[in-house]
Write a protein that holds these residues in place. Structure first.
Motif, PDB file in Angstrom:
ATOM      1  N   LEU A  49       0.677  -1.290  -0.208  1.00  0.00           N
ATOM      2  CA  LEU A  49      -0.115   0.198  -0.090  1.00  0.00           C
ATOM      3  C   LEU A  49       0.740   1.178   0.146  1.00  0.00           C
ATOM      4  O   LEU A  49       0.455   2.282  -0.700  1.00  0.00           O
ATOM      5  CB  LEU A  49      -0.962   0.027   1.240  1.00  0.00           C
ATOM      6  CG  LEU A  49      -1.746  -1.181   1.335  1.00  0.00           C
ATOM      7  CD1 LEU A  49      -2.892  -1.167   2.649  1.00  0.00           C
ATOM      8  CD2 LEU A  49      -2.768  -1.266   0.088  1.00  0.00           C
ATOM      9  N   VAL A  50       2.064   1.149   0.866  1.00  0.00           N
ATOM     10  CA  VAL A  50       2.863   2.289   0.645  1.00  0.00           C
ATOM     11  C   VAL A  50       3.444   2.628  -0.654  1.00  0.00           C
ATOM     12  O   VAL A  50       3.531   3.598  -1.340  1.00  0.00           O
ATOM     13  CB  VAL A  50       4.182   2.029   1.774  1.00  0.00           C
ATOM     14  CG1 VAL A  50       5.394   3.080   1.595  1.00  0.00           C
ATOM     15  CG2 VAL A  50       3.539   1.921   3.113  1.00  0.00           C
ATOM     16  N   GLN A  51       3.866   1.478  -1.515  1.00  0.00           N
ATOM     17  CA  GLN A  51       4.632   1.680  -2.917  1.00  0.00           C
ATOM     18  C   GLN A  51       3.587   2.295  -3.767  1.00  0.00           C
ATOM     19  O   GLN A  51       3.973   2.961  -4.590  1.00  0.00           O
ATOM     20  CB  GLN A  51       4.713   0.251  -3.432  1.00  0.00           C
ATOM     21  CG  GLN A  51       6.136  -0.221  -2.698  1.00  0.00           C
ATOM     22  CD  GLN A  51       6.538  -1.784  -3.224  1.00  0.00           C
ATOM     23  OE1 GLN A  51       5.628  -2.165  -3.556  1.00  0.00           O
ATOM     24  NE2 GLN A  51       7.701  -1.949  -3.214  1.00  0.00           N
ATOM     25  N   ARG A  52       2.044   2.144  -3.739  1.00  0.00           N
ATOM     26  CA  ARG A  52       1.282   2.681  -4.242  1.00  0.00           C
ATOM     27  C   ARG A  52       0.589   4.053  -3.975  1.00  0.00           C
ATOM     28  O   ARG A  52      -0.178   4.603  -4.345  1.00  0.00           O
ATOM     29  CB  ARG A  52      -0.021   1.640  -4.386  1.00  0.00           C
ATOM     30  CG  ARG A  52       0.371   0.214  -4.955  1.00  0.00           C
ATOM     31  CD  ARG A  52      -0.865  -0.583  -5.262  1.00  0.00           C
ATOM     32  NE  ARG A  52      -0.247  -1.815  -5.435  1.00  0.00           N
ATOM     33  CZ  ARG A  52      -1.250  -2.908  -6.218  1.00  0.00           C
ATOM     34  NH1 ARG A  52      -2.468  -2.498  -6.479  1.00  0.00           N
ATOM     35  NH2 ARG A  52      -0.735  -3.802  -6.593  1.00  0.00           N
ATOM     36  N   GLY A  53       1.386   4.601  -2.892  1.00  0.00           N
ATOM     37  CA  GLY A  53       1.011   5.797  -2.566  1.00  0.00           C
ATOM     38  C   GLY A  53      -0.337   6.201  -1.857  1.00  0.00           C
ATOM     39  O   GLY A  53      -0.745   7.384  -1.749  1.00  0.00           O
ATOM     40  N   ILE A  54      -0.726   5.125  -1.077  1.00  0.00           N
ATOM     41  CA  ILE A  54      -2.035   5.251  -0.557  1.00  0.00           C
ATOM     42  C   ILE A  54      -1.846   5.655   0.783  1.00  0.00           C
ATOM     43  O   ILE A  54      -2.874   6.345   1.370  1.00  0.00           O
ATOM     44  CB  ILE A  54      -2.763   3.804  -0.749  1.00  0.00           C
ATOM     45  CG1 ILE A  54      -3.004   3.365  -2.060  1.00  0.00           C
ATOM     46  CG2 ILE A  54      -4.160   3.760   0.230  1.00  0.00           C
ATOM     47  CD1 ILE A  54      -3.409   2.035  -2.342  1.00  0.00           C
ATOM     48  N   LEU A  55      -0.862   5.570   1.591  1.00  0.00           N
ATOM     49  CA  LEU A  55      -0.722   5.658   3.112  1.00  0.00           C
ATOM     50  C   LEU A  55      -0.005   6.872   3.375  1.00  0.00           C
ATOM     51  O   LEU A  55       1.027   7.284   2.917  1.00  0.00           O
ATOM     52  CB  LEU A  55      -0.289   4.376   3.653  1.00  0.00           C
ATOM     53  CG  LEU A  55      -0.831   2.939   3.428  1.00  0.00           C
ATOM     54  CD1 LEU A  55      -0.103   1.978   4.411  1.00  0.00           C
ATOM     55  CD2 LEU A  55      -2.395   3.018   3.858  1.00  0.00           C
ATOM     56  N   ALA A  56      -0.318   7.331   4.618  1.00  0.00           N
ATOM     57  CA  ALA A  56       0.334   8.525   5.137  1.00  0.00           C
ATOM     58  C   ALA A  56       1.584   7.932   6.020  1.00  0.00           C
ATOM     59  O   ALA A  56       1.514   7.059   6.850  1.00  0.00           O
ATOM     60  CB  ALA A  56      -0.449   9.475   6.044  1.00  0.00           C
ATOM     61  N   ASP A  57       2.731   8.414   6.128  1.00  0.00           N
ATOM     62  CA  ASP A  57       3.882   8.407   7.114  1.00  0.00           C
ATOM     63  C   ASP A  57       3.286   8.867   8.386  1.00  0.00           C
ATOM     64  O   ASP A  57       3.208   9.961   8.509  1.00  0.00           O
ATOM     65  CB  ASP A  57       4.854   8.999   6.674  1.00  0.00           C
ATOM     66  CG  ASP A  57       6.334   8.494   7.552  1.00  0.00           C
ATOM     67  OD1 ASP A  57       6.105   8.290   8.823  1.00  0.00           O
ATOM     68  OD2 ASP A  57       7.330   8.633   7.144  1.00  0.00           O
ATOM     69  N   ILE A  58       3.082   8.233   9.403  1.00  0.00           N
ATOM     70  CA  ILE A  58       2.626   8.557  10.667  1.00  0.00           C
ATOM     71  C   ILE A  58       3.895   8.950  11.835  1.00  0.00           C
ATOM     72  O   ILE A  58       3.395   8.956  13.002  1.00  0.00           O
ATOM     73  CB  ILE A  58       1.537   7.621  11.404  1.00  0.00           C
ATOM     74  CG1 ILE A  58       2.186   6.268  11.714  1.00  0.00           C
ATOM     75  CG2 ILE A  58       0.372   7.511  10.442  1.00  0.00           C
ATOM     76  CD1 ILE A  58       1.177   5.321  12.462  1.00  0.00           C
ATOM     77  N   ASP A  59       5.060   8.564  11.451  1.00  0.00           N
ATOM     78  CA  ASP A  59       6.159   8.902  12.433  1.00  0.00           C
ATOM     79  C   ASP A  59       6.072  10.254  13.240  1.00  0.00           C
ATOM     80  O   ASP A  59       6.160   9.938  14.592  1.00  0.00           O
ATOM     81  CB  ASP A  59       7.452   8.708  11.515  1.00  0.00           C
ATOM     82  CG  ASP A  59       8.079   7.299  11.483  1.00  0.00           C
ATOM     83  OD1 ASP A  59       7.549   6.566  11.985  1.00  0.00           O
ATOM     84  OD2 ASP A  59       8.683   7.124  10.726  1.00  0.00           O
ATOM     85  N   VAL A  60       5.789  11.381  12.512  1.00  0.00           N
ATOM     86  CA  VAL A  60       5.638  12.383  13.306  1.00  0.00           C
ATOM     87  C   VAL A  60       4.783  12.494  14.120  1.00  0.00           C
ATOM     88  O   VAL A  60       4.653  12.874  15.323  1.00  0.00           O
ATOM     89  CB  VAL A  60       5.877  13.760  12.231  1.00  0.00           C
ATOM     90  CG1 VAL A  60       5.534  14.944  13.047  1.00  0.00           C
ATOM     91  CG2 VAL A  60       7.221  13.488  11.328  1.00  0.00           C
TER      92      VAL A  60
END
Length: 409
Positions: free
Chosen positions: A109-120
């Motif tokens: 899903l990350v590779q397809r640009g679907i998800l947000a990075d929630i680290d911050v």
């Protein structure tokens, strides 16, 4: 496939009453209230069973009582092709704000640009050091975090106490002993053992648990001369002690069949316990670890909540609320899962509350990037074996070819 939606809306009279009580307020206040009232969060989850639906729905209702300006819509999607469904929804611009998904599918899903990075976001909360560290890495990709663990389960061997004793179940320490017992002790046509073999991710989980129970795993499978698990399933099927109908059963179907007396034992998720209790309160049954050759490692399935790249900001507040102690405790106890917060798990252990055994092996190892291909190969291998189109050795060779190509250690 169909999409079954459960939408819980905030009652309109609450807004009306609030406006009446603040009628002398400014127009700006009214506008703010109106905008807040329209906030809607959509969360996609795989549909499991009616009890699971009830627990999640109750959580949503609790949140909306506390947050009257937000409405949460739960979208229950069929387990069959769940990952493909959410990917298709994203391609059409219809993805939910939050998605509950198996950890191994997060990189796809990350590779397809679907998800947000929630680290911050996560580091701005107090959750970073409270979530179970064993569960978080499986939701990461390139050291970036994309999900919070939400539902974690283990696997147990359920047995019908009216048909087989606990001592007998635990003594059947090989596929051959299981087969011999079925031949010797069961009435003609009675099914000794079953798994959920429909074409879903669940079959991959269960096949791995069976491998681990015979002290094997994907690493050893790729060079194995044979597979006791594949041979054992084929033998049980050949003597009529394994239901071919399970090709159409998911984990909930399997539980229903077990409650109806269709099988003597079944391998299933720990989270099926409360549903089984609701399905037949009078049934006498028990659970043990899968006893075949007394394997020491066991599968632990993990699903995390991921945030869509274009999610409403209110989705983060809802996710943080779901990760608080009260909600994590409720999910773990009411669904008989493993608590995803270490402090909650420690509290439950201190209180002596029974739950699934914490297992030594997580769901996956190696590289996540190629997991969908490996999972599909395992499912196809088991299903082709049960349908009679491949022998145990042919199914093993099919799996070995793909695992050797794609799995990374």
């Amino acid at each position: 496939g169909f999409i079954m939606k459960k939408i819980m809306a905030v009652a309109s009279w609450i807004l009306s009453a609030g406006l009446l009580l603040t009628g002398c307020g400014s127009s700006a206040e009214y506008a703010t209230q109106e905008i807040e009232q329209e906030t809607t969060i959509r969360m996609a989850v795989p549909y499991d069973n009616p009890y699971y639906e009830t627990v999640l729905t109750a959580l949503i209702e609790d949140y909306m009582v506390e947050h009257e300006s937000v409405r949460v819509e739960l979208e229950f999607l069929p387990y069959q092709n769940y990952e493909r469904t959410i990917t298709s929804m994203a391609a059409n611009g219809e993805q939910a704000d939050l998605i509950l998904v198996d950890n191994a599918y997060i990189p796809m899903l990350v590779q397809r640009g679907i998800l947000a990075d929630i680290d911050v976001w996560l580091n701005q909360t107090d959750l970073a050091d409270k979530l179970d560290a064993d569960m978080i890495p499986n939701a990461s990709d390139n050291d970036n975090l994309y999900g919070c663990p939400f539902l974690c389960w283990t696997y147990e061997l359920y047995y019908d106490e009216d048909k087989i004793s606990r001592n007998m179940v635990t003594s059947l320490a090989s596929w051959q002993e299981l087969e011999n017992y079925a031949r010797r002790s069961l009435a003609a046509g009675q099914k000794m053992f079953a798994i959920a073999a429909s074409d879903t991710e669940e079959l991959s989980y269960q096949f791995q648990e069976l491998l681990l129970s015979e002290n094997a795993n994907l690493y050893t499978l790729r060079v194995a001369e044979s597979s006791e698990t594949l041979k054992g399933l084929a033998e049980l099927l050949s003597i009529g002690a394994f239901p071919i109908e399970c090709l159409d059963w998911n984990q909930t179907d399997l539980t229903r069949k077990f409650a109806q007396g269709a099988v003597v034992t079944m391998l299933n998720r720990s989270t099926q316990v409360p549903f089984l209790e609701k399905t037949d309160p009078d049934m006498n049954w028990g659970v043990v670890e899968m006893p075949i050759q007394q394997g020491k490692s066991h599968i632990m399935g993990i699903q995390s909540i991921v945030v869509a790249a274009n999610a409403d900001t209110a989705a983060y507040d809802f996710l943080e609320w779901l990760m608080q102690k009260e909600q994590v405790r409720k999910v773990a106890t009411e669904l008989n899962g493993v608590a995803v917060r270490t402090d909650v798990r420690q509290e439950l252990e201190a209180e002596g509350i029974e739950g699934p055994i914490r297992r030594q092996s997580l769901q996956y190892g190696g590289s996540f990037q190629s997991w969908p291909v490996i999972s599909e190969t395992m499912r196809s291998g088991v299903r082709n074996l049960l349908m009679g189109s491949r022998t145990p050795m042919e199914s093993l060779r099919d799996m070995q070819y793909t695992i050797s190509q794609y799995y990374v250690w």
